[in-house]
Design a protein around this motif. Structure first.
Motif, mmCIF file in Angstrom:
data_model
loop_
_atom_site.group_PDB
_atom_site.id
_atom_site.type_symbol
_atom_site.label_atom_id
_atom_site.label_comp_id
_atom_site.label_asym_id
_atom_site.label_seq_id
_atom_site.Cartn_x
_atom_site.Cartn_y
_atom_site.Cartn_z
ATOM 1 N N ASN A 83 -23.052 -57.646 -3.638
ATOM 2 C CA ASN A 83 -22.193 -57.060 -4.652
ATOM 3 C C ASN A 83 -20.756 -57.506 -4.410
ATOM 4 O O ASN A 83 -20.339 -57.714 -3.267
ATOM 5 C CB ASN A 83 -22.279 -55.531 -4.600
ATOM 6 C CG ASN A 83 -23.652 -55.026 -4.998
ATOM 7 O OD1 ASN A 83 -24.271 -55.567 -5.906
ATOM 8 N ND2 ASN A 83 -24.136 -54.004 -4.317
ATOM 9 N N PRO A 84 -19.958 -57.650 -5.467
ATOM 10 C CA PRO A 84 -18.569 -58.067 -5.291
ATOM 11 C C PRO A 84 -17.703 -56.954 -4.734
ATOM 12 O O PRO A 84 -18.011 -55.766 -4.913
ATOM 13 C CB PRO A 84 -18.137 -58.436 -6.715
ATOM 14 C CG PRO A 84 -19.000 -57.585 -7.592
ATOM 15 C CD PRO A 84 -20.321 -57.481 -6.885
ATOM 16 N N VAL A 85 -16.632 -57.332 -4.038
ATOM 17 C CA VAL A 85 -15.615 -56.361 -3.644
ATOM 18 C C VAL A 85 -14.823 -56.013 -4.900
ATOM 19 O O VAL A 85 -14.394 -56.897 -5.635
ATOM 20 C CB VAL A 85 -14.674 -56.946 -2.576
ATOM 21 C CG1 VAL A 85 -13.674 -55.891 -2.120
ATOM 22 C CG2 VAL A 85 -15.466 -57.476 -1.390
ATOM 23 N N GLU A 86 -14.658 -54.729 -5.142
ATOM 24 C CA GLU A 86 -13.975 -54.290 -6.355
ATOM 25 C C GLU A 86 -12.703 -53.538 -6.002
ATOM 26 O O GLU A 86 -12.713 -52.638 -5.163
ATOM 27 C CB GLU A 86 -14.883 -53.370 -7.178
ATOM 28 C CG GLU A 86 -14.234 -52.847 -8.459
ATOM 29 C CD GLU A 86 -15.036 -51.749 -9.129
ATOM 30 O OE1 GLU A 86 -14.537 -51.174 -10.115
ATOM 31 O OE2 GLU A 86 -16.149 -51.437 -8.646
ATOM 32 N N GLY A 87 -11.601 -53.912 -6.637
ATOM 33 C CA GLY A 87 -10.344 -53.203 -6.455
ATOM 34 C C GLY A 87 -9.719 -52.892 -7.800
ATOM 35 O O GLY A 87 -9.704 -53.749 -8.696
ATOM 36 N N LEU A 97 -10.848 -49.115 -3.696
ATOM 37 C CA LEU A 97 -11.483 -50.306 -3.152
ATOM 38 C C LEU A 97 -12.937 -49.985 -2.839
ATOM 39 O O LEU A 97 -13.232 -49.109 -2.032
ATOM 40 C CB LEU A 97 -10.768 -50.748 -1.871
ATOM 41 C CG LEU A 97 -11.301 -52.018 -1.203
ATOM 42 C CD1 LEU A 97 -10.995 -53.252 -2.057
ATOM 43 C CD2 LEU A 97 -10.715 -52.188 0.197
ATOM 44 N N SER A 98 -13.847 -50.709 -3.505
ATOM 45 C CA SER A 98 -15.272 -50.595 -3.217
ATOM 46 C C SER A 98 -15.663 -51.747 -2.307
ATOM 47 O O SER A 98 -15.535 -52.916 -2.679
ATOM 48 C CB SER A 98 -16.091 -50.645 -4.510
ATOM 49 O OG SER A 98 -17.471 -50.610 -4.218
ATOM 50 N N LEU A 99 -16.129 -51.402 -1.110
ATOM 51 C CA LEU A 99 -16.376 -52.413 -0.082
ATOM 52 C C LEU A 99 -17.873 -52.494 0.207
ATOM 53 O O LEU A 99 -18.419 -51.648 0.915
ATOM 54 C CB LEU A 99 -15.608 -52.031 1.187
ATOM 55 C CG LEU A 99 -15.335 -53.114 2.218
ATOM 56 C CD1 LEU A 99 -14.337 -54.124 1.659
ATOM 57 C CD2 LEU A 99 -14.793 -52.492 3.500
ATOM 58 N N PRO A 100 -18.572 -53.498 -0.341
ATOM 59 C CA PRO A 100 -20.002 -53.636 -0.093
ATOM 60 C C PRO A 100 -20.263 -54.294 1.257
ATOM 61 O O PRO A 100 -19.348 -54.818 1.908
ATOM 62 C CB PRO A 100 -20.459 -54.543 -1.234
ATOM 63 C CG PRO A 100 -19.264 -55.427 -1.472
ATOM 64 C CD PRO A 100 -18.059 -54.554 -1.235
#
Length: 304
Positions: A83-87, A97-100
Motif C-alpha cells: 500500500n502507498p504511504v499516504e499524507g 500520515l498512514s504508514l503501511p
C-alpha cells in the motif's frame, strides 16, 4: 538419510538453538530427536523442510518462520506489492500520515522513504500543529525505512531498543531525522526536523498492526504529548534476523523483543491508551478511531 541432508538439518537446528529468543525454554534434545526421525529418509536438503518447519514451530514465539528458496525470492525480490504511504492535511492544521508495512529489495526501501518523506511534507502544509500516525494497516516488514519516514517528526534522541535473550540492549535513536542503531546509521539520509520534533502525536493501532509496525508503535511509547487510539496490536513486538542456508532457503528467527524509551519491554499485544473499536474496512460509514484522535489533538496546546 544422506550425509548431505543430515548436515543440512543439523546446521538449521544449531542456528535455532544458538539464536532464538526463547531458546532456553526449548528441550533441544527432544527437538533434534523428533526432527531426525521425521526426516529419516531424506536425501536432499528440501527433504528436510517439513522437519525444520516443525522445529521452528516448537520455538513458541509466534513470529519465526522457515522459507524455501522460491519464497525467499518472492519476499525479497525487486517487485513488491504494498500500500502507498499516504499524507494529507486535516482540518484544524493537523497532519495525517498512514504508514503501511514494507518488505523487499533495497530499491523498494529507497522508494518507500522518498514517497514517505514527500507524504510528510504534503501533510505539513500549512505547518501542522499535531500529527495522526496511522499504523492500523502496518503488518510489518523492515522497520528502518518506516522510522526514516517518521524520524523527522518523531524528534531526535533515544526512541527504543532491542533486548536479546541475555537482556542485552541495542538502542534505536533518531539523529537529524534518520534512524540509528547503537549510534550507527541504518543507511538513510538525514532529513530536516518537522515542527521541531515536539508536536503532539495521536498513534492509531489495530489488530493488524504487527512486527515492524509494532516497532514503530513502541518508538512512540513513553514520548511526551503522545496518545494511542484503536485496538490492541497483533502481539508479536519482536525482531527477526535472517539466516540463509546452503540451498538459498532461509530461517527467519525471532531473536529480540522491543523495548520503549523508558525501558519497558513488550512480548504480547500492545494496548492503546484509549480503546476504540475500529470500523475501518468493516463496513462502517465513519472512522471512530480517527475521530477520537482528532478530538484529542484539537485539545492540545497549539491545536486548540
Amino acid at each position: 538419510m544422506s550425509d548431505e541432508a543430515r548436515t543440512y538439518l543439523s546446521t538449521a537446528l544449531t542456528v535455532m538453538e544458538d539464536n532464538a529468543l526463547r531458546r532456553d525454554d526449548v528441550d533441544w534434545d527432544e527437538v533434534r530427536r523428533t526432527a531426525f526421525a521425521q526426516a529419516s529418509s531424506a536425501q536432499r536438503p528440501r527433504d528436510t523442510y517439513r522437519a525444520i518447519e516443525a522445529a521452528v514451530g516448537s520455538l513458541g514465539d509466534g513470529h519465526s518462520g522457515f522459507y524455501d528458496p522460491k519464497r525467499v525470492k518472492e519476499m525479497f525480490g525487486e517487485e513488491q506489492l504494498r500500500n502507498p504511504v499516504e499524507g494529507r492535511a486535516l482540518a484544524g492544521r493537523m497532519g495525517y500520515l498512514s504508514l503501511p508495512g514494507v518488505q523487499g529489495s533495497e530499491a523498494v526501501y529507497q522508494q518507500y522513504v522518498r514517497e514517505g518523506r514527500s507524504a510528510v511534507a504534503k501533510a505539513n502544509r500549512p505547518k501542522a500543529c499535531g500529527w495522526v500516525i496511522d499504523l492500523r494497516r502496518n503488518s510489518g516488514g523492515n522497520m528502518w525505512p518506516m522510522l526514516a519516514v517518521v524520524g523527522p517528526i518523531l524528534g531526535d534522541g533515544h526512541v527504543g531498543s532491542f533486548v536479546d535473550a541475555d537482556g542485552k540492549k541495542t538502542v534505536w535513536s533518531i539523529e537529524k531525522g534518520s534512524p540509528h542503531l547503537n549510534g550507527e546509521s541504518t543507511g538513510w539520509g538525514t532529513s530536516p526536523p518537522v515542527g521541531g520534533g515536539s508536536a503532539p502525536f495521536a498513534v492509531l493501532t489495530s489488530r493488524a498492526t504487527a512486527s515492524a509496525g509494532e516497532a514503530v508503535t513502541v518508538a512512540f511509547r513513553g514520548r511526551p504529548d503522545t496518545r494511542s487510539f484503536g485496538e490492541d496490536t497483533t502481539g508479536i513486538p519482536t525482531g527477526n534476523a535472517q539466516h540463509e542456508l546452503s540451498d538459498g532457503a532461509m530461517l527467519n528467527l525471532t531473536e529480540v523483543k522491543y523495548a520503549d524509551r523508558t525501558g519497558r519491554a513488550y512480548d504480547s499485544p500492545i494496548p492503546p491508551d484509549q480503546p476504540v473499536v475500529d470500523n475501518l474496512g468493516r463496513g462502517g460509514a465513519k472512522d471512530p478511531v480517527l475521530e477520537a484522535a482528532k478530538e484529542w489533538l484539537s485539545e492540545q496546546p497549539g491545536c486548540a
